[in-house]
Design a protein around this motif. Structure first.
Motif, short mmCIF file in Angstrom:
data_model
loop_
_atom_site.label_atom_id
_atom_site.label_comp_id
_atom_site.label_asym_id
_atom_site.label_seq_id
_atom_site.Cartn_x
_atom_site.Cartn_y
_atom_site.Cartn_z
N VAL A 293 26.90 100.01 41.07
CA VAL A 293 27.53 98.76 40.61
C VAL A 293 28.82 98.59 41.42
CG1 VAL A 293 28.69 97.68 38.65
CG2 VAL A 293 26.49 98.82 38.32
N ALA B 166 31.69 94.03 39.05
CA ALA B 166 30.98 94.18 37.77
C ALA B 166 31.38 95.43 37.01
CB ALA B 166 29.47 94.19 38.03
N LYS B 167 32.35 96.16 37.55
CA LYS B 167 32.77 97.42 36.90
C LYS B 167 33.18 97.18 35.44
CE LYS B 167 36.52 100.76 37.57
NZ LYS B 167 37.73 100.17 37.00
N LEU C 82 30.37 97.60 33.05
CA LEU C 82 30.06 99.00 32.72
C LEU C 82 31.02 99.47 31.64
CD1 LEU C 82 29.45 100.61 36.24
CD2 LEU C 82 27.74 99.91 34.56
N GLU D 274 23.81 89.44 46.22
CA GLU D 274 24.75 89.70 45.13
C GLU D 274 25.85 88.64 45.06
OE1 GLU D 274 23.04 92.20 43.08
OE2 GLU D 274 25.09 92.89 42.82
N GLY E 262 25.22 95.21 39.97
CA GLY E 262 26.33 94.39 39.49
C GLY E 262 25.92 92.94 39.29
#
Ligand code: 48F
Length: 254
Positions: free
Chosen positions: A76, A80-81, A84, A200, A235
């Motif tokens: 990822v 997009a961290k 998580l 992405e 992500g």
């Protein structure tokens, strides 16, 4: 305690029949339990939106279990961290901006989040068609047991009504294709070559309402747009699911 097999059977039948009947009319139906669908459903549920997730396979998780070529790790990127973090998926930074997580944990945590948010799961159920009536909107889904489809049995389906439908069926964009096949004004271009950076970075602009009442997310969004695929970087799937949930919530004025 003394166990009664018939009580066990009655518990399963009564509870699941009630769940199905309670979800014959929903605000949002998410079709496909891969990473984008799970994220979308969890975030819709968290907003208090009545949401059913329909998955044709026995297991939820789509293409995330297998990581990359059956190495059960996903990557990822920086953007997009925070998702998580939000879903409490454990990760570590491999190189700057590249975060690695266990695919099994990611599926489990996203699924748990959706469950906690009140999403009802209907696995082993295939969406085989959609309802479009005089208003020209996708207003419901035509469903059947997956084993019926697999066995090629001639068994008529049932239907559920939904205000908003999310096509999260992955690379094949199955729901969008159904509409195209039946003459709806929707062109599914099909996914293009592998190009992670491009795929992405564009997925959010492809995550949208593509037909009245029908939203696309995840690889289905890229497939409709003729956009590239990205392989085992996830992500975009999480961010696209989040975007789809925002769009559906807006459409429902929630
Ligand atoms: O394929 P899938 O994981 O879709 P996604 O959320 O994620 C794509 C990634 O897994 C990966 C990738 C990203 O890096 O490229 O491939 O876009 O999950 C789609 C789910 O939809 C189900 C299918 O079984 C799978 O679990 N599905 C497909 N058609 C139907 C369906 C249908 N007609 N009815 C119900 N479920």
């Amino acid at each position: 305690m003394t166990l009664n097999e018939v009580t066990i059977s009655r518990a399963i039948l009564e509870e699941q029949h009630r769940a199905l009947i309670d979800h014959l009319e929903v605000e949002a139906a998410v079709i496909g339990g891969g990473p984008s669908g799970l994220t979308c459903a969890a975030l819709l549920g968290e907003r208090g939106i009545r949401c059913a997730l329909i998955e044709k396979k026995l297991s939820i998780g789509g293409g995330m279990w297998g990581g990359g070529m059956m190495f059960p790790r996903i990557v990822v990127q920086e953007e997009a961290k925070r998702l998580l973090d939000r879903f409490e998926v454990t990760f570590h930074e491999f190189e700057e901006g590249y975060y690695v997580a266990k695919s099994v944990e990611a599926v489990a945590k996203l699924t748990a989040a959706a469950c906690d948010a009140g999403v009802e799961f209907f696995n082993l159920v295939t969406v085989e068609d959609v309802m479009v009536r005089g208003d020209g909107r996708v207003g419901g889904l035509v469903i059947n047991w997956t084993p019926v489809e697999m066995a090629g049995l001639h068994v008529d389906p049932l239907t559920i009504a939904c205000t908003c439908t999310v096509d999260a069926t992955g690379h094949d964009a199955m729901i969008a294709r159904m509409i195209e096949r039946k003459g709806g004004n929707l062109k599914v271009k099909g996914e293009s070559f592998m190009w992670a950076e491009r795929a992405e970075s564009r997925i959010l602009e492809h995550t949208k309402e593509v037909y009245p009442g029908l939203f696309v997310t995840g690889m289905a969004a890229n497939a409709v747009a003729g956009e590239c695929r990205m392989g085992p970087i996830f992500g975009g799937m999480l961010l696209s699911g989040e975007r789809a949930a925002d769009l559906v919530a807006k459409a429902l004025a929630r």
